[in-house]
Design a protein around this motif. Sequence first.
Motif, PDB file in Angstrom:
ATOM      1  N   SER A  33       0.831  -1.213   0.000  1.00 20.66           N
ATOM      2  CA  SER A  33       0.000   0.000   0.000  1.00 20.66           C
ATOM      3  C   SER A  33       0.861   1.257   0.000  1.00 20.66           C
ATOM      4  CB  SER A  33      -0.936   0.014   1.215  1.00 20.66           C
ATOM      5  OG  SER A  33      -1.826  -1.080   1.177  1.00 20.66           O
ATOM      6  N   ALA A  34       2.033   1.171   0.622  1.00 22.82           N
ATOM      7  CA  ALA A  34       2.961   2.300   0.665  1.00 22.82           C
ATOM      8  C   ALA A  34       3.815   2.383  -0.600  1.00 22.82           C
ATOM      9  CB  ALA A  34       3.862   2.199   1.891  1.00 22.82           C
ATOM     10  N   ASP A  35       3.522   1.513  -1.584  1.00 16.66           N
ATOM     11  CA  ASP A  35       4.214   1.470  -2.868  1.00 16.66           C
ATOM     12  C   ASP A  35       5.691   1.106  -2.746  1.00 16.66           C
ATOM     13  OD1 ASP A  35       2.930   1.870  -5.510  1.00 16.66           O
ATOM     14  OD2 ASP A  35       1.898   3.441  -4.418  1.00 16.66           O
ATOM     15  N   VAL A  36       5.990   0.216  -1.802  1.00 13.66           N
ATOM     16  CA  VAL A  36       7.339  -0.350  -1.758  1.00 13.66           C
ATOM     17  C   VAL A  36       7.549  -1.255  -2.971  1.00 13.66           C
ATOM     18  CG1 VAL A  36       8.895  -1.860  -0.446  1.00 13.66           C
ATOM     19  CG2 VAL A  36       7.507  -0.150   0.737  1.00 13.66           C
ATOM     20  N   GLY A  37       6.451  -1.802  -3.515  1.00 10.99           N
ATOM     21  CA  GLY A  37       6.544  -2.617  -4.722  1.00 10.99           C
ATOM     22  C   GLY A  37       6.655  -4.091  -4.394  1.00 10.99           C
TER      23      GLY A  37
ATOM     24  N   GLY B  49       3.624   6.937  -7.040  1.00 14.33           N
ATOM     25  CA  GLY B  49       3.836   5.563  -6.604  1.00 14.33           C
ATOM     26  C   GLY B  49       4.613   4.740  -7.616  1.00 14.33           C
ATOM     27  N   GLN B  50       4.095   3.550  -7.944  1.00 17.95           N
ATOM     28  CA  GLN B  50       4.817   2.647  -8.835  1.00 17.95           C
ATOM     29  C   GLN B  50       4.944   3.189 -10.253  1.00 17.95           C
ATOM     30  OE1 GLN B  50       6.474  -0.567  -8.128  1.00 17.95           O
ATOM     31  NE2 GLN B  50       6.393   0.686  -6.271  1.00 17.95           N
ATOM     32  N   ASN B  51       4.066   4.112 -10.661  1.00 15.28           N
ATOM     33  CA  ASN B  51       4.245   4.748 -11.964  1.00 15.28           C
ATOM     34  C   ASN B  51       5.558   5.519 -12.020  1.00 15.28           C
ATOM     35  OD1 ASN B  51       1.906   3.842 -13.192  1.00 15.28           O
ATOM     36  ND2 ASN B  51       0.672   5.546 -12.434  1.00 15.28           N
ATOM     37  N   ALA B  52       5.987   6.031 -10.875  1.00 16.19           N
ATOM     38  CA  ALA B  52       7.260   6.739 -10.813  1.00 16.19           C
ATOM     39  C   ALA B  52       8.422   5.790 -11.107  1.00 16.19           C
ATOM     40  CB  ALA B  52       7.444   7.382  -9.438  1.00 16.19           C
TER      41      ALA B  52
END
Length: 296
Positions: free
Chosen positions: A39-43, A223-226
């Motif tokens: 959820s925190a976008d750690v991936g 987030g993950q798009n970055a």
Amino acid sequence: MGWFDRLRQGLEKTRALIRRSFSNISAEDLEELEIALLSADVGPKTTERLLEELKAKWKASPDEKLSSLLKSSITSLFPPPFNIIDRFLNGKWVILVIGVNGSGKTTTIGKLGKLLKDRGKSVIFVAGDTFRAAAIEQLEIWGERVGIPVIKHREGADPGAVAFDGLKSAKARNIDIVIVDTAGRLHTKYNLMEELKKVRRVIEREKEDYQLYTLLVIDATMGQNAINQARMFNEALMVDGIAVTKLDGTAKGGVVISIVSELKIPIVLVGVGEDIDDMQSFNSEEFVNALFWEMN
């Protein structure tokens, strides 16, 4: 408010996700923590790696708190801390600033210019985003705000020619730091990448005793798009370091961990607010300490 307090405040949403997960987990059942990290976008890749390490560390040190073990694992992902501003104080530099529209490129240029000027360096801005009149105007506003001259051409001009003139002016005036803005259309556009490569080639050819540093600006709220943006830009231009903006407005602060783990590109600057002093050199120890504040 001191810088660490601003960073800690900026990471509150991300920290809250992780803190809540520790309230009802055990080393045998890490599902809540897994959900929190994702959820925190750690991936997914980095999350899986961290959870496997956490299980192994807990077996070796069962008396340790899980939060302390996770903090140790995250800390180990980062290279040793260094201050990018201190690095730019040595020698002459051309900083090529890249990133998609809306990532905070122009603001980053303005704040970075002020940081360097405050340390005694002479700086000029180069308005290389010639596709939007607003981009040139925004850079001029920042130039006036921080007292740094701007080299510009008309809207629609060749960005390579602007970069050429910027370097020519810097060499004539013995300027220490040249910060070049660039167009930021979507990273999937082939023409943009080719254009940025051309600007880089012009700088490489004309820089003489200047060192070139390619700085990618990403928006933490993406987030993950970055991560995908960073990967695309790095493949095209060999990114030297990343500036992460808008860390204060998101629960996706884990993207910082994901970038370092998956792409091995250092985070060198971090922004946690709108104020002119809300961007500083990134320090991984401060980041991890702020992320785990009051958890140990």
